[in-house]
Scaffold this motif. Structure first.
Motif, mmCIF file in Angstrom:
data_model
loop_
_atom_site.group_PDB
_atom_site.id
_atom_site.type_symbol
_atom_site.label_atom_id
_atom_site.label_comp_id
_atom_site.label_asym_id
_atom_site.label_seq_id
_atom_site.Cartn_x
_atom_site.Cartn_y
_atom_site.Cartn_z
ATOM 1 N N VAL A 1 -5.566 -11.870 9.445
ATOM 2 C CA VAL A 1 -5.566 -10.708 8.544
ATOM 3 C C VAL A 1 -5.508 -9.399 9.323
ATOM 4 C CG1 VAL A 1 -6.895 -9.466 6.797
ATOM 5 C CG2 VAL A 1 -6.754 -11.943 6.701
ATOM 6 N N LYS A 2 -6.260 -9.312 10.411
ATOM 7 C CA LYS A 2 -6.271 -8.073 11.198
ATOM 8 C C LYS A 2 -4.862 -7.720 11.681
ATOM 9 C CE LYS A 2 -8.478 -5.848 15.090
ATOM 10 N NZ LYS A 2 -8.804 -6.026 16.479
ATOM 11 N N ASP A 3 -4.146 -8.721 12.212
ATOM 12 C CA ASP A 3 -2.781 -8.476 12.683
ATOM 13 C C ASP A 3 -1.844 -8.151 11.521
ATOM 14 O OD1 ASP A 3 -3.567 -8.898 15.286
ATOM 15 O OD2 ASP A 3 -2.914 -10.993 15.333
ATOM 16 N N ALA A 4 -2.041 -8.827 10.386
ATOM 17 C CA ALA A 4 -1.190 -8.576 9.216
ATOM 18 C C ALA A 4 -1.353 -7.136 8.726
ATOM 19 C CB ALA A 4 -1.527 -9.563 8.105
ATOM 20 N N ILE A 5 -2.583 -6.628 8.750
ATOM 21 C CA ILE A 5 -2.819 -5.242 8.327
ATOM 22 C C ILE A 5 -2.189 -4.273 9.327
ATOM 23 C CG2 ILE A 5 -4.648 -3.510 8.009
ATOM 24 C CD1 ILE A 5 -6.225 -5.710 6.527
ATOM 25 N N MET B 1 -10.914 -6.840 -1.490
ATOM 26 C CA MET B 1 -11.287 -5.497 -1.048
ATOM 27 C C MET B 1 -12.250 -5.534 0.137
ATOM 28 S SD MET B 1 -13.019 -2.360 -3.176
ATOM 29 C CE MET B 1 -11.671 -2.221 -4.340
ATOM 30 N N SER B 2 -13.186 -6.493 0.134
ATOM 31 C CA SER B 2 -14.163 -6.563 1.230
ATOM 32 C C SER B 2 -13.477 -6.848 2.565
ATOM 33 C CB SER B 2 -15.210 -7.643 0.947
ATOM 34 O OG SER B 2 -14.597 -8.925 0.867
ATOM 35 N N VAL B 3 -12.414 -7.636 2.546
ATOM 36 C CA VAL B 3 -11.674 -7.951 3.776
ATOM 37 C C VAL B 3 -10.877 -6.728 4.224
ATOM 38 C CG1 VAL B 3 -9.912 -9.438 4.804
ATOM 39 C CG2 VAL B 3 -11.616 -10.413 3.251
ATOM 40 N N ALA B 4 -10.284 -6.013 3.261
ATOM 41 C CA ALA B 4 -9.553 -4.783 3.597
ATOM 42 C C ALA B 4 -10.495 -3.763 4.236
ATOM 43 C CB ALA B 4 -8.896 -4.206 2.350
ATOM 44 N N ARG B 5 -11.708 -3.659 3.704
ATOM 45 C CA ARG B 5 -12.687 -2.718 4.280
ATOM 46 C C ARG B 5 -13.101 -3.145 5.679
ATOM 47 N NH1 ARG B 5 -16.263 -1.801 -1.152
ATOM 48 N NH2 ARG B 5 -15.018 -0.102 -1.989
ATOM 49 N N LEU B 6 -13.245 -4.445 5.881
ATOM 50 C CA LEU B 6 -13.628 -4.969 7.188
ATOM 51 C C LEU B 6 -12.608 -4.579 8.258
ATOM 52 C CD1 LEU B 6 -15.546 -6.899 8.821
ATOM 53 C CD2 LEU B 6 -13.966 -8.733 8.195
ATOM 54 N N HIS B 7 -11.326 -4.583 7.888
ATOM 55 C CA HIS B 7 -10.245 -4.277 8.831
ATOM 56 C C HIS B 7 -9.633 -2.899 8.565
ATOM 57 C CE1 HIS B 7 -10.452 -8.315 10.417
ATOM 58 N NE2 HIS B 7 -10.304 -8.814 9.209
ATOM 59 N N HIS B 8 -10.439 -1.980 8.054
ATOM 60 C CA HIS B 8 -9.943 -0.650 7.696
ATOM 61 C C HIS B 8 -9.328 0.075 8.894
ATOM 62 C CE1 HIS B 8 -9.557 3.184 5.771
ATOM 63 N NE2 HIS B 8 -10.216 3.747 6.765
ATOM 64 N N ARG B 9 -8.230 0.739 8.616
ATOM 65 C CA ARG B 9 -7.555 1.579 9.615
ATOM 66 C C ARG B 9 -7.197 2.900 8.941
ATOM 67 N NH1 ARG B 9 -4.032 -1.406 13.483
ATOM 68 N NH2 ARG B 9 -2.708 0.402 13.231
ATOM 69 N N LYS B 10 -7.089 3.954 9.748
ATOM 70 C CA LYS B 10 -6.750 5.263 9.181
ATOM 71 C C LYS B 10 -5.301 5.343 8.734
ATOM 72 C CE LYS B 10 -10.270 7.885 11.556
ATOM 73 N NZ LYS B 10 -10.644 8.777 12.612
ATOM 74 N N ASP B 11 -4.450 4.436 9.243
ATOM 75 C CA ASP B 11 -3.026 4.527 8.908
ATOM 76 C C ASP B 11 -2.607 3.603 7.767
ATOM 77 O OD1 ASP B 11 -3.504 2.288 10.445
ATOM 78 O OD2 ASP B 11 -1.897 2.648 11.881
ATOM 79 N N VAL B 12 -3.583 3.088 6.995
ATOM 80 C CA VAL B 12 -3.253 2.280 5.817
ATOM 81 C C VAL B 12 -4.027 2.789 4.605
ATOM 82 C CG1 VAL B 12 -2.726 0.174 7.120
ATOM 83 C CG2 VAL B 12 -5.043 0.518 6.214
ATOM 84 N N VAL B 13 -3.538 2.401 3.434
ATOM 85 C CA VAL B 13 -4.256 2.649 2.181
ATOM 86 C C VAL B 13 -4.446 1.299 1.501
ATOM 87 C CG1 VAL B 13 -3.374 4.980 1.851
ATOM 88 C CG2 VAL B 13 -2.118 3.041 0.892
ATOM 89 N N GLN B 14 -5.433 1.241 0.622
ATOM 90 C CA GLN B 14 -5.625 0.041 -0.192
ATOM 91 C C GLN B 14 -5.750 0.458 -1.646
ATOM 92 O OE1 GLN B 14 -9.276 -1.282 1.726
ATOM 93 N NE2 GLN B 14 -10.442 -0.679 -0.071
ATOM 94 N N ARG B 15 -5.115 -0.300 -2.511
ATOM 95 C CA ARG B 15 -5.168 -0.038 -3.941
ATOM 96 C C ARG B 15 -5.368 -1.363 -4.672
ATOM 97 N NH1 ARG B 15 -5.666 4.332 -2.145
ATOM 98 N NH2 ARG B 15 -4.397 6.183 -2.495
#
Length: 197
Positions: free
Chosen positions: A127-131, A145-159
């Motif tokens: 998942v980290k590489d996919a993001i 959402m919890s996984v997206a938050r775990l791998h949060h980056r400043k250059d992505v958005v989540q909706r």
């Protein structure tokens, strides 16, 4: 049982339950074991954990039957680069899957949903590489959402996206059930120390 070993998958945060457990059961040491989703059932079958906080679905019957207590549902989100059109959408309104039909899905989704456009053959990745790939603008990823938050980056958005939620559950081998297992069930269900099962 001197120790209680609880495995947990990425995005699940067992800290609050661990804190309550340690207050109520100081004589039984609690060990938290992070595992990948592919290992969530195997750690029980191999005897490496006593219980596991898993992301469903999990085979509850084979190779040996499991107890399963559903805990909560997780909102699915689409993760995309900041320049992607989803960045302009309302963060509180789920994006219809039809709006993502022309996208490249970097990581296969467990539901089997795939955009209708022909997909590029992305190599297998975590998942980290996919993001990271999504951040580059090459495609999108759909995760809880919890996984997206775990791998949060400043250059992505989540909706949020219009897909069924995933569920997190506590599972353990039926044959291994004990008062200690039931005490931990009580903790995750929010029972008071004085209440009976």
């Amino acid at each position: 049982m001197q120790d209680l070993r609880i495995a947990f998958v990425p995005g699940v945060t067992p800290d609050k339950w661990a804190r309550v457990w340690r207050e109520r059961n100081p004589r039984i040491r609690l060990h938290l074991l992070p595992v990948e989703e592919e290992q969530q059932r195997g750690v029980l079958d191999d005897g490496d954990a006593d219980m596991a906080l898993v992301r469903l679905p999990v085979d509850l019957e084979s190779p040996s039957p499991l107890h399963c207590v559903r805990l909560y549902d997780e909102v699915p989100v689409v993760v995309a680069g900041r320049e992607h059109f989803v960045a302009a959408s309302d963060p509180d309104t789920p994006i219809p899957l039809a709006d993502l039909a022309e996208e490249q899905l970097v990581l296969p989704h467990p539901s089997g949903w795939t955009p209708s456009v022909e997909q590029l053959p992305f190599p297998a990745m975590d998942v980290k590489d996919a993001i990271e790939v999504a951040a580059s603008g090459s495609g999108i990823v759909i995760v809880p959402m919890s996984v997206a938050r775990l791998h949060h980056r400043k250059d992505v958005v989540q909706r949020p996206v219009e897909l069924d939620p995933t569920s997190v559950a506590l599972v353990w081998l039926r044959d291994a059930d004990s008062p200690v297992h039931q005490d931990f069930v009580g903790v995750v269900r929010g029972r008071r120390a004085s209440s009976s099962r």
